[in-house]
Design an enzyme around this catalytic site. Structure first.
Site, PDB file in Angstrom:
ATOM      1  N   THR A   1      -2.842   7.186 -11.287  1.00 29.33           N
ATOM      2  CA  THR A   1      -2.587   6.555  -9.995  1.00 29.33           C
ATOM      3  C   THR A   1      -3.845   5.783  -9.575  1.00 29.33           C
ATOM      4  O   THR A   1      -4.969   6.179  -9.903  1.00 29.33           O
ATOM      5  CB  THR A   1      -2.191   7.570  -8.900  1.00 29.33           C
ATOM      6  N   GLY A   2      -3.624   4.671  -8.880  1.00 30.28           N
ATOM      7  CA  GLY A   2      -4.771   3.850  -8.455  1.00 30.28           C
ATOM      8  C   GLY A   2      -5.507   3.264  -9.633  1.00 30.28           C
ATOM      9  O   GLY A   2      -6.732   3.288  -9.687  1.00 30.28           O
ATOM     10  N   ALA A   3      -4.734   2.705 -10.594  1.00 35.32           N
ATOM     11  CA  ALA A   3      -5.353   2.205 -11.827  1.00 35.32           C
ATOM     12  C   ALA A   3      -5.778   0.747 -11.734  1.00 35.32           C
ATOM     13  O   ALA A   3      -6.389   0.225 -12.659  1.00 35.32           O
ATOM     14  CB  ALA A   3      -4.368   2.379 -12.993  1.00 35.32           C
TER      15      ALA A   3
ATOM     16  N   ILE B   1     -12.401   3.264 -10.366  1.00 38.05           N
ATOM     17  CA  ILE B   1     -12.446   4.407 -11.283  1.00 38.05           C
ATOM     18  C   ILE B   1     -11.157   4.534 -12.098  1.00 38.05           C
ATOM     19  O   ILE B   1     -11.191   4.794 -13.310  1.00 38.05           O
ATOM     20  CB  ILE B   1     -12.733   5.675 -10.458  1.00 38.05           C
ATOM     21  N   GLY B   2     -10.023   4.318 -11.458  1.00 40.55           N
ATOM     22  CA  GLY B   2      -8.742   4.426 -12.161  1.00 40.55           C
ATOM     23  C   GLY B   2      -8.651   3.444 -13.311  1.00 40.55           C
ATOM     24  O   GLY B   2      -8.120   3.765 -14.380  1.00 40.55           O
TER      25      GLY B   2
ATOM     26  N   SER C   1     -14.196  14.624  -4.470  1.00 42.49           N
ATOM     27  CA  SER C   1     -15.431  13.981  -4.027  1.00 42.49           C
ATOM     28  C   SER C   1     -16.473  15.040  -3.705  1.00 42.49           C
ATOM     29  O   SER C   1     -16.140  16.097  -3.174  1.00 42.49           O
ATOM     30  CB  SER C   1     -15.166  13.155  -2.761  1.00 42.49           C
TER      31      SER C   1
ATOM     32  N   TYR D   1     -11.649  11.828   5.605  1.00 37.15           N
ATOM     33  CA  TYR D   1     -11.650  11.679   4.138  1.00 37.15           C
ATOM     34  C   TYR D   1     -12.118  12.976   3.478  1.00 37.15           C
ATOM     35  O   TYR D   1     -11.459  13.501   2.576  1.00 37.15           O
ATOM     36  CB  TYR D   1     -12.565  10.520   3.749  1.00 37.15           C
TER      37      TYR D   1
END
Ligand SMILES: NC(=O)c1ccc[n+]([C@@H]2O[C@H](COP(=O)([O-])OP(=O)(O)OC[C@H]3O[C@@H](n4cnc5c(N)ncnc54)[C@H](OP(=O)(O)O)[C@@H]3O)[C@@H](O)[C@H]2O)c1
Length: 236
Positions: A15-17, A21-22, A147, A158
């Site tokens: 996910t979030g590629a 980072i993804g 994180s 967050y």
């Protein structure tokens, strides 16, 4: 099972590629012979990465979903099952950063809600949807990107969303014992990405190979925290 397992032929959802980072994780999984499913909010965001991976000879595919929308998260899972049947590896990487509040006594409920929807509830939902099938197939590797954020109440919406995700992993992990499925956490370190900002001390590429470490370990490595920056320069 031995450690340093081959990932060749495994199917992975990241996910979030589309960036940050993804994107690094998707490229590394491609280099290691995985089929990769690239998630972002809009297909156009993963188009360039898709071509790059396909030019490397990787079987790569795209999928879109807004992760703050619980119906869209369920639909993401269903579309993946309908199209690809199953996945072996899940990287819950997508997340949002909430605004920085110099006044640490501000509680903005909307920011907490959005942060928890994207950063906690969506990844947990995807874990809970994919885990039963992984257990049935006796193999699965899940990495939830967390994180190391600490002592920064200015970013509490967050930080708290990541702490809740950590709690899920730690409390679920003992229940995966003996199933062939593992679930771990990776803290990437502070990296220069859209989320991390330009002042971060580390290049985004430094998340590799650390982010891959938990998925090449044996079935016994479950419920652990990995700090990606500790693996720079190592062969994984
Ligand atoms: N960078 C750091 O210093 C740092 C430090 C500690 C932890 N992390 C964690 O590392 C992970 C990746 O961070 P990053 O720095 O690579 O972030 P990034 O560059 O901002 O990328 C975020 C990714 O998540 C997707 N995304 C954002 N909001 C979404 C939503 N509402 N629904 C679906 N997808 C969404 C984006 O897709 P679109 O293309 O559609 O926008 C994009 O692919 C996150 O879990 C983050 O918390 C990062």
């Amino acid at each position: 099972m031995t450690s340093k397992q081959s990932l060749k032929g495994k199917t992975a959802l990241i996910t979030g590629a589309s960036r940050g980072i993804g994107q690094q994780i998707a490229l590394e999984l491609g280099r290691r012979g995985c089929r990769v499913i690239l998630h972002s909010r809009t297909l156009s965001h993963t188009e360039n990465l898709l071509s790059e991976l396909q030019q490397m000879g990787t079987q790569a595919y795209q999928i879109d979903a807004e992760l703050s929308d619980t119906v869209a998260v369920q639909s993401l899972y269903q579309r993946i099952i309908d199209i690809w049947g199953h996945i072996d590896i899940l990287y819950n990487n997508a997340a949002i950063m909430t605004p920085y509040h110099s006044d640490i006594f501000i509680t903005n409920a909307e920011e907490y809600l959005l942060s928890f929807k994207v950063n906690t509830i969506a990844p947990i939902t995807l874990c809970n949807l994919f885990l039963p099938d992984m257990i049935k197939r006796n193999y699965g590797r899940i990495v939830n990107i967390t994180s190391g954020i600490k002592d920064q109440p200015q970013l509490m919406a967050y930080a708290a969303s990541k702490a809740a995700l950590d709690k899920y992993v730690y409390d679920m992990a003992p229940h995966l014992k003996g199933t062939g499925v593992t679930m771990n956490l990776v803290d990437p370190g502070w990296l220069r990405t859209d989320l991390g900002g330009p002042n971060a001390p580390n290049a985004v590429e430094s998340v590799i190979p650390g982010a891959i470490v938990p998925i090449v370990q044996s079935d016994d490595t479950c419920g652990k925290w990995f700090s990606a920056q500790e693996y720079i320069g190592q062969v994984v």
